[in-house]
Design a protein around this motif. Structure first.
Motif, PDB file in Angstrom:
ATOM      1  N   HIS A  54       0.838  -1.207   0.000  1.00 30.03           N
ATOM      2  CA  HIS A  54       0.000   0.000   0.000  1.00 30.03           C
ATOM      3  C   HIS A  54       0.871   1.254   0.000  1.00 30.03           C
ATOM      4  O   HIS A  54       1.929   1.299   0.622  1.00 30.03           O
ATOM      5  N   ASP A  55       0.392   2.265  -0.713  1.00 31.39           N
ATOM      6  CA  ASP A  55       0.944   3.611  -0.605  1.00 31.39           C
ATOM      7  C   ASP A  55      -0.173   4.602  -0.904  1.00 31.39           C
ATOM      8  O   ASP A  55      -1.339   4.203  -1.016  1.00 31.39           O
ATOM      9  N   GLU A  56       0.158   5.889  -1.045  1.00 30.63           N
ATOM     10  CA  GLU A  56      -0.871   6.916  -1.234  1.00 30.63           C
ATOM     11  C   GLU A  56      -1.667   6.741  -2.529  1.00 30.63           C
ATOM     12  O   GLU A  56      -2.756   7.284  -2.680  1.00 30.63           O
ATOM     13  N   ARG A  57      -1.178   5.955  -3.476  1.00 25.66           N
ATOM     14  CA  ARG A  57      -1.882   5.737  -4.747  1.00 25.66           C
ATOM     15  C   ARG A  57      -2.890   4.605  -4.666  1.00 25.66           C
ATOM     16  O   ARG A  57      -3.750   4.463  -5.520  1.00 25.66           O
ATOM     17  N   GLY A  58      -2.763   3.737  -3.664  1.00 27.63           N
ATOM     18  CA  GLY A  58      -3.597   2.549  -3.564  1.00 27.63           C
ATOM     19  C   GLY A  58      -2.737   1.369  -3.176  1.00 27.63           C
ATOM     20  O   GLY A  58      -1.967   1.451  -2.225  1.00 27.63           O
ATOM     21  N   HIS A  59      -2.822   0.285  -3.951  1.00 26.64           N
ATOM     22  CA  HIS A  59      -1.953  -0.848  -3.656  1.00 26.64           C
ATOM     23  C   HIS A  59      -1.589  -1.603  -4.926  1.00 26.64           C
ATOM     24  O   HIS A  59      -2.200  -1.440  -5.974  1.00 26.64           O
TER      25      HIS A  59
END
Length: 184
Positions: A20-25
């Motif tokens: 996961h990161d700020e863009r989604g996964h």
């Protein structure tokens, strides 16, 4: 990927391990080397989609027999389904046992179905989609199935007042009528 054996010999639940990161996964859902380490065939030669318009659609119990027996990886890519597998391998320790799983687009969980194990599902939501990856191309002459409601097998399906089943699936034989199917 997380591989969890099921009660049915040779069948596995496969869950992604998303990063996961700020863009989604991002997550791997198939890796041939990882599948092979678990003794599974990941050489999928055909992929198919079953798009379903409403809750209560039941498809199954299907398999391919003989030389066209297949392994399958099945997942819901939209909506939620009650997914069922049934072991039809006479030499299996889990012969005639069945197991059900909830597959959903949200969980991204998949079930790996070995040769000789029948498959079916009932939609739990409208606009569901089931994505199949098969190790053998579809062969109409090897396509077989058993009744979804065979009393000798006793699969517990979710209650549904308005179940929709194809004429083909309604005409499938019971285990007794099929002389004890052995698909591979």
């Amino acid at each position: 990927m997380i591989f969890t054996p099921t009660r049915i010999a040779g069948a596995w639940l496969i869950d992604p391990e998303p990063l996961h990161d700020e863009r989604g996964h991002f997550a791997r859902i198939v890796c041939q080397a990882t599948f092979e380490r678990h003794g599974l065939n990941a050489r999928f030669v055909q992929q198919s989609v079953s798009r379903n318009t409403r809750a209560g659609i039941l498809r199954g119990m299907h398999f391919q027999a003989g030389a066209a027996a297949e392994e399958k990886l099945v997942r819901a890519t939209a909506g939620v389904v009650h997914d069922v597998i049934l072991d039809l391998r006479r030499d299996s320790a889990t012969y005639l046992q069945w197991q059900a799983f909830e597959l959903s687009a949200q969980s991204q969980r998949a079930v790996y179905i070995p040769k000789g194990v029948a498959h079916g599902f009932q939609t739990l939501t409208a606009l569901s989609e089931v994505f199949y990856q098969m190790t053998v191309p579809y062969s109409p002459q090897h396509s077989q199935g058993l009744r979804w409601d065979d009393p000798d097998i006793g699969i517990a399906w979710p209650d549904c007042e308005d179940r929709l089943i194809s004429a083909r699936d309604l005409a499938l034989p019971t285990l007794a009528e099929s002389a004890g199917v052995a698909p591979c």
